[in-house]
Design an enzyme around this catalytic site. Structure first.
Site, PDB file in Angstrom:
ATOM      1  N   ASP A 474       0.830  -1.204   0.000  1.00  0.00           N
ATOM      2  CA  ASP A 474       0.000   0.000   0.000  1.00  0.00           C
ATOM      3  C   ASP A 474       0.867   1.258   0.000  1.00  0.00           C
ATOM      4  O   ASP A 474       0.541   2.260  -0.662  1.00  0.00           O
ATOM      5  CB  ASP A 474      -0.928   0.005   1.206  1.00  0.00           C
ATOM      6  CG  ASP A 474      -2.013  -1.062   1.114  1.00  0.00           C
ATOM      7  OD1 ASP A 474      -2.221  -1.584   0.001  1.00  0.00           O
ATOM      8  OD2 ASP A 474      -2.653  -1.357   2.144  1.00  0.00           O
ATOM      9  N   GLU A 500      -2.208  -2.427  -9.525  1.00  0.00           N
ATOM     10  CA  GLU A 500      -0.997  -1.610  -9.545  1.00  0.00           C
ATOM     11  C   GLU A 500      -0.838  -0.864 -10.863  1.00  0.00           C
ATOM     12  O   GLU A 500       0.238  -0.383 -11.197  1.00  0.00           O
ATOM     13  CB  GLU A 500       0.230  -2.495  -9.310  1.00  0.00           C
ATOM     14  CG  GLU A 500       0.563  -3.462 -10.430  1.00  0.00           C
ATOM     15  CD  GLU A 500      -0.203  -4.761 -10.370  1.00  0.00           C
ATOM     16  OE1 GLU A 500       0.230  -5.723 -11.012  1.00  0.00           O
ATOM     17  OE2 GLU A 500      -1.246  -4.827  -9.655  1.00  0.00           O
TER      18      GLU A 500
END
Length: 585
Positions: A474, A500
């Site tokens: 994260d 991502e």
């Protein structure tokens, strides 16, 4: 010599003599002679235009109704008492009371005066004007019978007197099951006109403000459909009707001649006003969610008081109804403050507005109730304190409702923002990206301006999560997102495409310029130092570039950039790929 008449309930037709024995005539002659030795009456010019309680004699009836002759005899014997109160009060359910006022007309002509009794809810008022043993005039008023003289709206009961030269005696008999108080005035023409003008302007201002506030909240309810605005509209409306009832306006305008309903109208409206106030408070403060116990107590308090007041009506007990109503108004005022304190303790800012508003209502309602009932001296200011208390309460609650509206708007905007924004990276999500990208796409086609898309993907992101944990993953996403957001101009759009993967739409930018930006971002990401101290994590990202050309849609342009991103990964990652030979169209 004309004879004194009995109370109006026993009055005979004109010209008939009362059936009394001769000793009554002798007593009247004695009274006429004794009248010359009575205390000197004040001159008309010496009387103030305020309530005349200190000039009055008072005689409560104890067992049976007294005739006028008996009352005069009692007055001559000194049975009337005096008081220091400007408006003597006798409480709820008091027995009938006789008042005596003596005045002196020092002129040589009749003088006109208006006898004004400000209270409009008395059941029966008998007024006798005598001079010596002669009855000059008599009146019967009150709301206990539709045939009686009605009160004037806002002014109460008004009787026109013609006072001949010399001493004039005025006797009044007052009876009611409501709070009995006696704000009595004797006014000349100018004073009466000034008082009427004062009342007209005061009531006009009060009702005008309250009606404007009612209309404002009603329109908000119609537009927003929020229950709080409806509850507040009903609450204010009930107070306006209540105020009209106890000032005499309602008996003249809304239910004229309905004497039976008038007996119960004021206590029923007092209870209705209080119950609607508690309902508004429960909804506005959201007690069901934040204070469920208080919500249940308010609900059962409303149920209990409605049962009591309607029980008193069914039993035909106006006195019980009035007592219940006055006690409940005091309980209601204190409860509203208590609910505000509970709300503040739960950390709700709206409770501060509410408790300030509740305190003004408590002060105003309590002042009026105690001034009318027992506990505070009567005054015109105290009598109208409840009305002006509600005015100030209305101002504060309007601010509270506006504050709550702002809170709802902020919450809605925040919800919309959350629905359009990725919570981890604070970038736009895919849905919001297309909403913002549509105008840029149309402008580029219309003006034949360059437009480019960059697709970016963090290399080996799955292994980062597997080896370092999702919390570290994260942090990587957030760090990369910040670089993309900082690289965007105001006219550019950056969004998290999924996982991502990221997308950037660059206005007035060709493929070579987009590639230069992507190369700079690639280098910055490669230089990020994330991970445990002393063990920096190796990061990299791959980029695909596509420029608007013969593409039929934005989706097609994005798919081409995604294909170039796939090519960059196939060629070893940590690089930028794209058709840098594309023409600027």
């Amino acid at each position: 010599m004309p004879s004194l008449l009995r109370p109006l309930s026993h009055a005979r037709p004109a010209g008939c003599l009362p059936e009394r024995s001769c000793w009554i005539w002798l007593a009247l002659l004695w009274l006429a002679l004794a009248s010359t030795s009575r205390a000197e009456a004040p001159a008309l010019s010496a009387l103030p235009d305020q309530a005349l309680g200190r000039y009055l004699g008072i005689l409560p009836e104890t067992e049976q109704a007294l005739t006028l002759e008996e009352v005069i005899a009692q007055q001559q014997q000194g049975k009337f008492t005096s008081t220091e109160q400007t408006a003597p009060k006798f409480g709820i359910g008091s027995p009938p009371v006789w008042l005596y006022l003596a005045v002196r007309n020092d002129s040589d002509q009749d003088v006109r005066r208006q006898l004004q009794l400000e209270i409009s809810w008395l059941d029966r008022i008998e007024v006798y004007h005598t001079q010596g043993t002669a009855l000059i005039g008599q009146w019967l008023a009150g709301d206990g019978d539709a045939a009686f003289q009605h009160p004037l709206p806002g002014l109460g009961y008004v009787f026109d007197l013609q006072l001949p030269p010399g001493r004039n005696d005025i006797y009044l008999r007052l009876a009611t099951t409501d709070p009995l108080l006696t704000p009595l005035r004797l006014l000349d023409t100018a004073q009466a006109a000034a008082l009427k003008e004062q009342h007209d302007y005061g009531y006009g201002l009060l009702y005008g403000f309250l009606l404007a506030l009612i209309a404002y909240n009603a329109m908000l309810f119609i537009g927003l459909r929020e229950r709080g605005y409806l509850d507040y509209t009903l609450y204010l409306g009930s107070f306006v009707i209540l105020h009209l009832a106890y000032t005499g306006h309602a008996y003249a305008w809304l239910w004229p001649g309905q004497a039976i309903f008038q007996q119960y109208a004021i206590p029923l409206l007092m209870v209705t006003f209080s119950c609607l106030g508690l309902r508004f408070a429960s909804g506005f403060l959201n007690l069901r969610q934040h204070a469920p116990l208080a919500h249940r107590l308010v609900y059962w308090l409303i149920v209990a008081i409605l049962g009591l007041i309607f029980g008193a009506v069914l039993l035909r007990s106006p006195q019980a109804a009035v007592t219940i109503a006055f006690l409940f108004v005091l309980i209601f005022s204190v409860t509203m403050v208590w609910l505000g304190i509970i709300t503040i303790r739960h950390g709700r800012v709206a409770g501060r507005y509410f408790i300030a508003a509740a305190l003004t209502t408590l002060l105003g309602s309590t002042t009026t109730a105690l001034a009318v009932w027992q506990g505070l001296p009567y005054s015109t200011l105290a009598f109208h304190a409840a009305g002006w208390g509600v005015v100030f309460e209305g101002i504060l609650l309007a601010l509270a409702l506006a504050y709550r509206m702002r809170q709802h708007q902020q919450a809605r905007l925040q919800a919309e923002q959350l629905a359009r924004t990725d919570p981890l990276t604070s970038l736009l999500n895919r849905r919001a990206f297309f909403e913002h990208a549509g105008p840029l796409w149309s402008a580029a086609l219309r003006n034949q301006r360059p437009l480019s898309v960059i697709m970016a993907d963090i290399d080996h992101f799955k292994s980062i999560n597997d080896n370092h944990g999702h919390a570290t993953g994260d942090k990587v996403l957030a760090a990369v997102s910040r670089r993309l957001a900082e690289a965007c101009r105001n006219s550019d759009i950056a969004a998290r495409w999924g996982g991502e993967e990221f997308v950037m739409l660059l206005q007035d930018t060709d493929a070579r310029q987009a590639a230069q930006l992507a190369e700079r971002l690639r280098a910055e990401i490669e230089g990020l130092k994330l991970g445990p101290t002393g063990y920096p994590m190796k990061l990299s990202a791959s980029f695909g570039i596509a420029q608007l050309g013969e593409h039929e849609s934005l989706d097609q342009l994005i798919r081409e950039a995604d294909q170039w991103l796939y090519q960059a990964k196939q060629n070893g990652r940590n690089r930028v790929a794209g058709d840098l030979q594309a023409e600027n169209t």
